[in-house]
Write an enzyme that holds these catalytic residues in place. Sequence first.
Site, PDB file in Angstrom:
ATOM      1  N   HIS A  78      34.253 -12.264  30.325  1.00  0.00           N
ATOM      2  CA  HIS A  78      35.477 -12.121  29.770  1.00  0.00           C
ATOM      3  C   HIS A  78      35.635 -10.466  29.033  1.00  0.00           C
ATOM      4  O   HIS A  78      36.839 -10.466  28.451  1.00  0.00           O
ATOM      5  CB  HIS A  78      35.524 -13.214  28.590  1.00  0.00           C
ATOM      6  CG  HIS A  78      34.767 -13.031  27.431  1.00  0.00           C
ATOM      7  ND1 HIS A  78      33.650 -13.592  27.224  1.00  0.00           N
ATOM      8  CD2 HIS A  78      34.822 -12.249  26.351  1.00  0.00           C
ATOM      9  CE1 HIS A  78      33.035 -13.465  25.861  1.00  0.00           C
ATOM     10  NE2 HIS A  78      34.018 -12.469  25.502  1.00  0.00           N
ATOM     11  N   ASP A 124      30.594 -17.082  32.509  1.00  0.00           N
ATOM     12  CA  ASP A 124      30.969 -15.950  31.935  1.00  0.00           C
ATOM     13  C   ASP A 124      29.693 -14.846  32.015  1.00  0.00           C
ATOM     14  O   ASP A 124      29.247 -14.614  31.070  1.00  0.00           O
ATOM     15  CB  ASP A 124      30.951 -16.335  30.299  1.00  0.00           C
ATOM     16  CG  ASP A 124      31.726 -15.401  29.592  1.00  0.00           C
ATOM     17  OD1 ASP A 124      32.284 -14.393  30.109  1.00  0.00           O
ATOM     18  OD2 ASP A 124      31.677 -15.499  28.392  1.00  0.00           O
ATOM     19  N   GLN A 214      32.935 -11.012  16.629  1.00  0.00           N
ATOM     20  CA  GLN A 214      33.726 -10.329  17.320  1.00  0.00           C
ATOM     21  C   GLN A 214      32.958  -8.958  17.509  1.00  0.00           C
ATOM     22  O   GLN A 214      32.601  -8.315  16.506  1.00  0.00           O
ATOM     23  CB  GLN A 214      35.038 -10.116  16.814  1.00  0.00           C
ATOM     24  CG  GLN A 214      36.036 -11.296  16.593  1.00  0.00           C
ATOM     25  CD  GLN A 214      36.060 -12.001  15.252  1.00  0.00           C
ATOM     26  OE1 GLN A 214      35.603 -11.228  14.347  1.00  0.00           O
ATOM     27  NE2 GLN A 214      36.428 -13.087  15.046  1.00  0.00           N
ATOM     28  N   GLY A 215      32.989  -8.585  19.041  1.00  0.00           N
ATOM     29  CA  GLY A 215      32.580  -7.398  19.328  1.00  0.00           C
ATOM     30  C   GLY A 215      30.941  -7.677  19.967  1.00  0.00           C
ATOM     31  O   GLY A 215      30.480  -6.624  20.574  1.00  0.00           O
ATOM     32  N   ASP A 216      30.523  -8.712  19.723  1.00  0.00           N
ATOM     33  CA  ASP A 216      29.325  -8.798  20.315  1.00  0.00           C
ATOM     34  C   ASP A 216      29.101  -9.328  21.622  1.00  0.00           C
ATOM     35  O   ASP A 216      27.801  -9.563  22.306  1.00  0.00           O
ATOM     36  CB  ASP A 216      28.225  -9.742  19.365  1.00  0.00           C
ATOM     37  CG  ASP A 216      28.049  -9.135  18.025  1.00  0.00           C
ATOM     38  OD1 ASP A 216      27.796  -7.808  17.848  1.00  0.00           O
ATOM     39  OD2 ASP A 216      27.945  -9.948  16.839  1.00  0.00           O
ATOM     40  N   SER A 217      30.282  -9.798  22.101  1.00  0.00           N
ATOM     41  CA  SER A 217      30.481 -10.438  23.400  1.00  0.00           C
ATOM     42  C   SER A 217      29.563  -9.480  24.520  1.00  0.00           C
ATOM     43  O   SER A 217      29.595  -8.311  24.526  1.00  0.00           O
ATOM     44  CB  SER A 217      31.737 -10.508  23.842  1.00  0.00           C
ATOM     45  OG  SER A 217      32.542 -11.644  23.347  1.00  0.00           O
TER      46      SER A 217
END
Length: 260
Positions: A78, A124, A214-217
């Site tokens: 993603h 993913d 958020q941002g660690d994906s």
Amino acid sequence: MAATLHRLVRATITTIVTLLAALSTVSVASADVSPMIVGGTRANINDYKYTVYLASTSGSQFCGGTLVKANKVVTAAHCTVGRTAASTRVVWGREDKQSSAGTVASVSSIWIHPSYTTATRGFDVSVLTLSTNLPAPYLPLATTADTALYAAGTQATILGWGTTSSGGSASRYLLKATVPVTSDATCSTAYGTSFVASAMVCAGYPNGGTDTCQGDSGGPMIAGGKLIGDTSWGRGCALAGYPGVYGRIATYNAAITAQL
């Protein structure tokens, strides 16, 4: 599941984001996505040199990744779906996003698992091929024989430059935290049919408090000296009863290895 969010910070084209980007490297999370490390501490990049971050051509960080070979980075699908190699950079060896340390590598190609549709359906995982070879160390991938690493209670390390609270500001520095792997039953209770045990692994404390955000994906989840997960999704960040969800790397070992 409306409250389920990916853990990706998007480089948006709004005026607000443009203004923020001029002031710092902090990105604003879009409304449809949710992981930065919540409850973490500063990490020394020299201890985790295989941890990288993904950035736009303007330098805005939006995801994490793991160097698994000199020119190969594993991240979340993603993070890369809809992106081109030309618009993506991998930043290696930079603990402080506001510094010029390390290497900014161009990406020559992006592989996304062909079965990927959304993070909550699994698959993913993505592999970036770099135009530049980067030095070791590289993090080995978990294999199907590493069942013990996925046992409930296994202590795993998570890393990233994401937000420190859901919808908050992204971290300037690389952060780390330790979270216990949860049982599949615990994760299923939290997320119902959105949790697919063969494709995912969860980690977190019953009372929350420590998580990716958020941002660690796409960033690493490490146990036993191996990459056992890539940060994928979750409900909010560090909420009680809702552990973080990670791609189960052992399941995708063969598909990833074929790209290496």
